[in-house]
Design a protein around this motif. Structure first.
Motif, PDB file in Angstrom:
ATOM      1  N   TRP A 131       0.823  -1.183   0.000  1.00 45.76           N
ATOM      2  CA  TRP A 131       0.000   0.000   0.000  1.00 45.76           C
ATOM      3  C   TRP A 131       0.866   1.244   0.000  1.00 45.76           C
ATOM      4  O   TRP A 131       0.533   2.223  -0.627  1.00 45.76           O
ATOM      5  CB  TRP A 131      -0.935  -0.013   1.206  1.00 45.76           C
ATOM      6  CG  TRP A 131      -1.719   1.242   1.364  1.00 45.76           C
ATOM      7  CD1 TRP A 131      -1.574   2.153   2.346  1.00 45.76           C
ATOM      8  CD2 TRP A 131      -2.721   1.743   0.497  1.00 45.76           C
ATOM      9  NE1 TRP A 131      -2.442   3.196   2.156  1.00 45.76           N
ATOM     10  CE2 TRP A 131      -3.166   2.977   1.021  1.00 45.76           C
ATOM     11  CE3 TRP A 131      -3.295   1.294  -0.679  1.00 45.76           C
ATOM     12  CZ2 TRP A 131      -4.163   3.734   0.417  1.00 45.76           C
ATOM     13  CZ3 TRP A 131      -4.283   2.056  -1.273  1.00 45.76           C
ATOM     14  CH2 TRP A 131      -4.700   3.248  -0.726  1.00 45.76           C
ATOM     15  N   ALA A 132       1.973   1.214   0.691  1.00 51.01           N
ATOM     16  CA  ALA A 132       2.849   2.378   0.771  1.00 51.01           C
ATOM     17  C   ALA A 132       3.435   2.720  -0.592  1.00 51.01           C
ATOM     18  O   ALA A 132       3.621   3.887  -0.914  1.00 51.01           O
ATOM     19  CB  ALA A 132       3.972   2.131   1.771  1.00 51.01           C
ATOM     20  N   LEU A 133       3.718   1.720  -1.404  1.00 47.28           N
ATOM     21  CA  LEU A 133       4.285   1.977  -2.734  1.00 47.28           C
ATOM     22  C   LEU A 133       3.242   2.459  -3.730  1.00 47.28           C
ATOM     23  O   LEU A 133       3.543   3.267  -4.598  1.00 47.28           O
ATOM     24  CB  LEU A 133       4.956   0.713  -3.273  1.00 47.28           C
ATOM     25  CG  LEU A 133       6.160   0.211  -2.495  1.00 47.28           C
ATOM     26  CD1 LEU A 133       6.633  -1.115  -3.067  1.00 47.28           C
ATOM     27  CD2 LEU A 133       7.277   1.233  -2.541  1.00 47.28           C
ATOM     28  N   CYS A 134       2.022   1.982  -3.616  1.00 48.41           N
ATOM     29  CA  CYS A 134       0.997   2.279  -4.619  1.00 48.41           C
ATOM     30  C   CYS A 134       0.008   3.353  -4.190  1.00 48.41           C
ATOM     31  O   CYS A 134      -0.854   3.722  -4.975  1.00 48.41           O
ATOM     32  CB  CYS A 134       0.227   1.003  -4.951  1.00 48.41           C
ATOM     33  SG  CYS A 134       1.255  -0.302  -5.595  1.00 48.41           S
ATOM     34  N   SER A 135       0.075   3.840  -2.973  1.00 49.75           N
ATOM     35  CA  SER A 135      -0.936   4.781  -2.493  1.00 49.75           C
ATOM     36  C   SER A 135      -0.929   6.103  -3.260  1.00 49.75           C
ATOM     37  O   SER A 135      -1.961   6.734  -3.395  1.00 49.75           O
ATOM     38  CB  SER A 135      -0.761   5.046  -1.004  1.00 49.75           C
ATOM     39  OG  SER A 135       0.489   5.660  -0.757  1.00 49.75           O
ATOM     40  N   SER A 136       0.208   6.508  -3.781  1.00 51.54           N
ATOM     41  CA  SER A 136       0.245   7.753  -4.543  1.00 51.54           C
ATOM     42  C   SER A 136      -0.314   7.578  -5.949  1.00 51.54           C
ATOM     43  O   SER A 136      -0.653   8.562  -6.606  1.00 51.54           O
ATOM     44  CB  SER A 136       1.679   8.281  -4.614  1.00 51.54           C
ATOM     45  OG  SER A 136       2.490   7.358  -5.316  1.00 51.54           O
ATOM     46  N   LEU A 137      -0.431   6.345  -6.420  1.00 50.44           N
ATOM     47  CA  LEU A 137      -0.950   6.084  -7.758  1.00 50.44           C
ATOM     48  C   LEU A 137      -2.463   5.905  -7.790  1.00 50.44           C
ATOM     49  O   LEU A 137      -3.077   6.023  -8.852  1.00 50.44           O
ATOM     50  CB  LEU A 137      -0.289   4.827  -8.340  1.00 50.44           C
ATOM     51  CG  LEU A 137       1.234   4.834  -8.408  1.00 50.44           C
ATOM     52  CD1 LEU A 137       1.745   3.476  -8.856  1.00 50.44           C
ATOM     53  CD2 LEU A 137       1.711   5.931  -9.345  1.00 50.44           C
ATOM     54  N   VAL A 138      -3.050   5.626  -6.651  1.00 49.64           N
ATOM     55  CA  VAL A 138      -4.484   5.368  -6.571  1.00 49.64           C
ATOM     56  C   VAL A 138      -5.174   6.608  -6.014  1.00 49.64           C
ATOM     57  O   VAL A 138      -4.774   7.123  -4.973  1.00 49.64           O
ATOM     58  CB  VAL A 138      -4.751   4.139  -5.661  1.00 49.64           C
ATOM     59  CG1 VAL A 138      -6.220   3.838  -5.583  1.00 49.64           C
ATOM     60  CG2 VAL A 138      -3.980   2.945  -6.165  1.00 49.64           C
TER      61      VAL A 138
ATOM     62  N   SER B 263      -5.502  -3.965   3.675  1.00 51.36           N
ATOM     63  CA  SER B 263      -6.809  -3.473   4.113  1.00 51.36           C
ATOM     64  C   SER B 263      -6.694  -2.463   5.248  1.00 51.36           C
ATOM     65  O   SER B 263      -7.336  -1.416   5.212  1.00 51.36           O
ATOM     66  CB  SER B 263      -7.693  -4.629   4.566  1.00 51.36           C
ATOM     67  OG  SER B 263      -7.967  -5.487   3.508  1.00 51.36           O
ATOM     68  N   PHE B 264      -5.885  -2.755   6.244  1.00 52.87           N
ATOM     69  CA  PHE B 264      -5.779  -1.843   7.391  1.00 52.87           C
ATOM     70  C   PHE B 264      -5.171  -0.499   7.008  1.00 52.87           C
ATOM     71  O   PHE B 264      -5.710   0.541   7.382  1.00 52.87           O
ATOM     72  CB  PHE B 264      -5.002  -2.508   8.528  1.00 52.87           C
ATOM     73  CG  PHE B 264      -5.015  -1.697   9.786  1.00 52.87           C
ATOM     74  CD1 PHE B 264      -6.162  -1.602  10.554  1.00 52.87           C
ATOM     75  CD2 PHE B 264      -3.891  -1.007  10.194  1.00 52.87           C
ATOM     76  CE1 PHE B 264      -6.191  -0.845  11.713  1.00 52.87           C
ATOM     77  CE2 PHE B 264      -3.908  -0.248  11.348  1.00 52.87           C
ATOM     78  CZ  PHE B 264      -5.059  -0.174  12.105  1.00 52.87           C
ATOM     79  N   PRO B 265      -4.072  -0.457   6.233  1.00 50.29           N
ATOM     80  CA  PRO B 265      -3.581   0.863   5.828  1.00 50.29           C
ATOM     81  C   PRO B 265      -4.576   1.638   4.958  1.00 50.29           C
ATOM     82  O   PRO B 265      -4.682   2.859   5.075  1.00 50.29           O
ATOM     83  CB  PRO B 265      -2.312   0.545   5.035  1.00 50.29           C
ATOM     84  CG  PRO B 265      -1.886  -0.786   5.492  1.00 50.29           C
ATOM     85  CD  PRO B 265      -3.131  -1.513   5.864  1.00 50.29           C
ATOM     86  N   ALA B 266      -5.326   0.919   4.132  1.00 48.47           N
ATOM     87  CA  ALA B 266      -6.340   1.605   3.320  1.00 48.47           C
ATOM     88  C   ALA B 266      -7.453   2.157   4.203  1.00 48.47           C
ATOM     89  O   ALA B 266      -7.959   3.253   3.963  1.00 48.47           O
ATOM     90  CB  ALA B 266      -6.901   0.654   2.272  1.00 48.47           C
TER      91      ALA B 266
END
Length: 111
Positions: free
Chosen positions: A1-8, A51-54
């Motif tokens: 999630w940390a790697l893809c959070s800026s793309l979503v 799920s938890f970071p999201a």
């Protein structure tokens, strides 16, 4: 999630993919074969991992103030699930109740 959070743009698509991955794993848990149980466990782990970071980013995204009480409730709920679900699955493994994995995982996802 940390790697893809800026793309979503939102956490909702990530939660949808996680739910679909866990649902597919639940279908594999319904089988009595040990190899499908292993593949289902891997799919469930991949589905639950982000799920938890999201969920942590979903509150501020919806403009909900994350107070310490709300953060503590979210953290305690996640910790309770992380402790109880493996315990019950371990009991099912111990007594070789493989046919309970599907319904138990479905109840876990609904909660």
């Amino acid at each position: 999630w940390a790697l893809c959070s800026s793309l979503v743009p939102s956490a909702y698509p990530v939660l949808l993919v996680n739910a679909l991955c866990c649902l597919g794993a639940t279908l594999l848990f319904s089988q009595a074969n040990e190899s499908t149980l292993l593949i289902g466990a891997l799919g469930s782990g991949i589905g639950v991992s982000s799920s938890f970071p999201a969920l942590m980013t979903l509150g501020p995204e919806a403009r909900i103030e994350m107070t310490p009480r709300r953060m503590a409730t979210l953290q305690l709920s996640a910790s309770a699930g992380e402790m109880l679900c493996p315990f019950f699955l371990g009991l099912c493994f111990q007594f070789r109740l493989y046919h309970w994995f599907g319904p138990l995982s479905f109840v876990q996802q609904c909660a």
